[in-house]
Design a protein around this motif. Sequence first.
Motif, PDB file in Angstrom:
ATOM      1  N   THR A 179      16.430   4.532   9.062  1.00 33.00           N
ATOM      2  CA  THR A 179      16.324   5.601   8.017  1.00 33.00           C
ATOM      3  C   THR A 179      14.746   5.804   7.917  1.00 33.00           C
ATOM      4  OG1 THR A 179      18.307   5.029   6.980  1.00 33.00           O
ATOM      5  CG2 THR A 179      16.560   6.404   5.716  1.00 33.00           C
ATOM      6  N   ARG A 180      14.010   4.790   7.994  1.00 33.94           N
ATOM      7  CA  ARG A 180      12.576   5.157   7.690  1.00 33.94           C
ATOM      8  C   ARG A 180      11.488   5.449   8.691  1.00 33.94           C
ATOM      9  NH1 ARG A 180      10.137   0.578   6.991  1.00 33.94           N
ATOM     10  NH2 ARG A 180      11.733  -0.778   7.329  1.00 33.94           N
ATOM     11  N   GLN A 181      11.886   5.106   9.999  1.00 31.62           N
ATOM     12  CA  GLN A 181      11.119   5.321  11.021  1.00 31.62           C
ATOM     13  C   GLN A 181      10.610   6.563  11.400  1.00 31.62           C
ATOM     14  OE1 GLN A 181      13.011   4.093  14.813  1.00 31.62           O
ATOM     15  NE2 GLN A 181      14.822   5.164  14.288  1.00 31.62           N
ATOM     16  N   SER A 182      11.173   7.602  10.764  1.00 31.51           N
ATOM     17  CA  SER A 182      10.727   9.063  11.255  1.00 31.51           C
ATOM     18  C   SER A 182       9.916   9.689   9.716  1.00 31.51           C
ATOM     19  CB  SER A 182      11.724   9.768  11.421  1.00 31.51           C
ATOM     20  OG  SER A 182      12.648  10.318  10.560  1.00 31.51           O
ATOM     21  N   TRP A 183       9.594   8.848   8.852  1.00 36.71           N
ATOM     22  CA  TRP A 183       8.977   9.212   7.545  1.00 36.71           C
ATOM     23  C   TRP A 183       7.681   9.656   7.738  1.00 36.71           C
ATOM     24  CZ3 TRP A 183      11.282   5.782   3.171  1.00 36.71           C
ATOM     25  CH2 TRP A 183      12.496   5.965   2.912  1.00 36.71           C
ATOM     26  N   GLU A 184       7.230  10.844   7.597  1.00 38.68           N
ATOM     27  CA  GLU A 184       5.655  11.126   7.526  1.00 38.68           C
ATOM     28  C   GLU A 184       5.175  10.823   6.273  1.00 38.68           C
ATOM     29  OE1 GLU A 184       5.096  14.789   9.481  1.00 38.68           O
ATOM     30  OE2 GLU A 184       6.018  14.325  11.123  1.00 38.68           O
ATOM     31  N   SER A 185       5.788  11.168   5.163  1.00 34.35           N
ATOM     32  CA  SER A 185       5.286  10.871   3.829  1.00 34.35           C
ATOM     33  C   SER A 185       6.359  10.161   3.091  1.00 34.35           C
ATOM     34  CB  SER A 185       4.746  12.084   3.145  1.00 34.35           C
ATOM     35  OG  SER A 185       5.740  13.167   2.986  1.00 34.35           O
ATOM     36  N   TYR A 186       6.135   9.572   1.923  1.00 32.11           N
ATOM     37  CA  TYR A 186       7.120   8.700   1.148  1.00 32.11           C
ATOM     38  C   TYR A 186       6.550   8.158  -0.069  1.00 32.11           C
ATOM     39  CZ  TYR A 186       5.690   4.430   3.496  1.00 32.11           C
ATOM     40  OH  TYR A 186       4.932   3.260   3.938  1.00 32.11           O
ATOM     41  N   TRP A 187       7.464   8.051  -1.035  1.00 35.72           N
ATOM     42  CA  TRP A 187       7.159   7.299  -2.259  1.00 35.72           C
ATOM     43  C   TRP A 187       7.153   5.729  -2.116  1.00 35.72           C
ATOM     44  CZ3 TRP A 187       4.225   9.831  -5.802  1.00 35.72           C
ATOM     45  CH2 TRP A 187       4.582  11.354  -6.018  1.00 35.72           C
ATOM     46  N   LEU A 188       6.344   4.780  -2.421  1.00 34.79           N
ATOM     47  CA  LEU A 188       6.167   3.472  -2.106  1.00 34.79           C
ATOM     48  C   LEU A 188       6.261   2.864  -3.753  1.00 34.79           C
ATOM     49  CD1 LEU A 188       6.273   1.018  -0.558  1.00 34.79           C
ATOM     50  CD2 LEU A 188       3.863   1.419  -0.332  1.00 34.79           C
ATOM     51  N   VAL A 189       7.220   2.242  -4.073  1.00 33.78           N
ATOM     52  CA  VAL A 189       7.389   2.018  -5.437  1.00 33.78           C
ATOM     53  C   VAL A 189       7.687   0.446  -5.475  1.00 33.78           C
ATOM     54  CG1 VAL A 189       8.995   2.099  -7.496  1.00 33.78           C
ATOM     55  CG2 VAL A 189       8.393   4.113  -6.124  1.00 33.78           C
ATOM     56  N   ASP A 190       7.024  -0.329  -6.500  1.00 33.12           N
ATOM     57  CA  ASP A 190       7.350  -1.393  -7.151  1.00 33.12           C
ATOM     58  C   ASP A 190       7.574  -1.300  -8.427  1.00 33.12           C
ATOM     59  OD1 ASP A 190       7.663  -4.293  -7.733  1.00 33.12           O
ATOM     60  OD2 ASP A 190       6.117  -4.952  -6.446  1.00 33.12           O
ATOM     61  N   PRO A 191       8.975  -1.353  -8.741  1.00 34.22           N
ATOM     62  CA  PRO A 191       9.309  -1.008 -10.213  1.00 34.22           C
ATOM     63  C   PRO A 191       8.460  -2.137 -11.261  1.00 34.22           C
ATOM     64  CG  PRO A 191      11.229  -0.935  -8.921  1.00 34.22           C
ATOM     65  CD  PRO A 191      10.001  -1.540  -7.920  1.00 34.22           C
TER      66      PRO A 191
END
Length: 248
Positions: free
Chosen positions: A72-84
């Motif tokens: 799912t992630r391998q094509s992401w060019e941008s994403y939110w990265l969260v540690d709640p």
Amino acid sequence: MLEQICQLAREAGDAIMQVYDAPTPVDVTRKSDDSPVTAADIAAHKIIVAGLQALSPQIPVLSEEDPADWPTRQSWESYWLVDPLDGTKEFIKRNGEFTVNIALIEGGKPVLGVVYAPVLDVMYSAANGKAWKEEGGQKAQIQVREAHPPLVVISRSHAASDLELKEYLDQMGEHQTTAIGSSLKFCLVAEGKAQLYPRFGPTNIWDTGAGHAVALAAGAHVNDWQGKTLDYTPRESFLNPGFRVSIF
């Protein structure tokens, strides 16, 4: 967008504090990697993910509490990265040294970051190459500062057993040390209270993304021990290499 992300972090912090302030002991379960998780982690996760999806439905979210798989992630060019809830061990100890971490990753770089400490009610944020600290209703831009001897900030939970860290500090020359939990270590360097945060023990990308954004915008360097900047380009493993956050 930064103000909206800060507000989202506050909402997550409020949910965390409802669990933190409860008179009963914190109920802790263990994940597959044996790391602790509480109801506060899950409550904050749900608030942040729902808020980010409403704000920017086109940008996927990677959270510690529901990490997307590699296909799912391998094509992401941008994403939110969260540690709640970064610093769950500190949360369980009720020492206040835990944070809500939200970062925006573009092209492998953290371009926006928010680190909120609910107990301290301190908000660190960064975007467009500038970093701020908001405390007691006052918001001010922050930047790194030199000090002699330098203050080295180390992990409260891991430092005692970290032989590599001890050896590194023994060889460093004159310095002072202070210990604190969570991504607040990045923020102490960013605001000029500390000058170095060396890390040899394991971390995951959600532990560092938001703090990295704040430190970088304040003028710090966040590099691995080979001198390369920490990279968040999607890869199969969530683990970071060892790194140092420094003003030099």
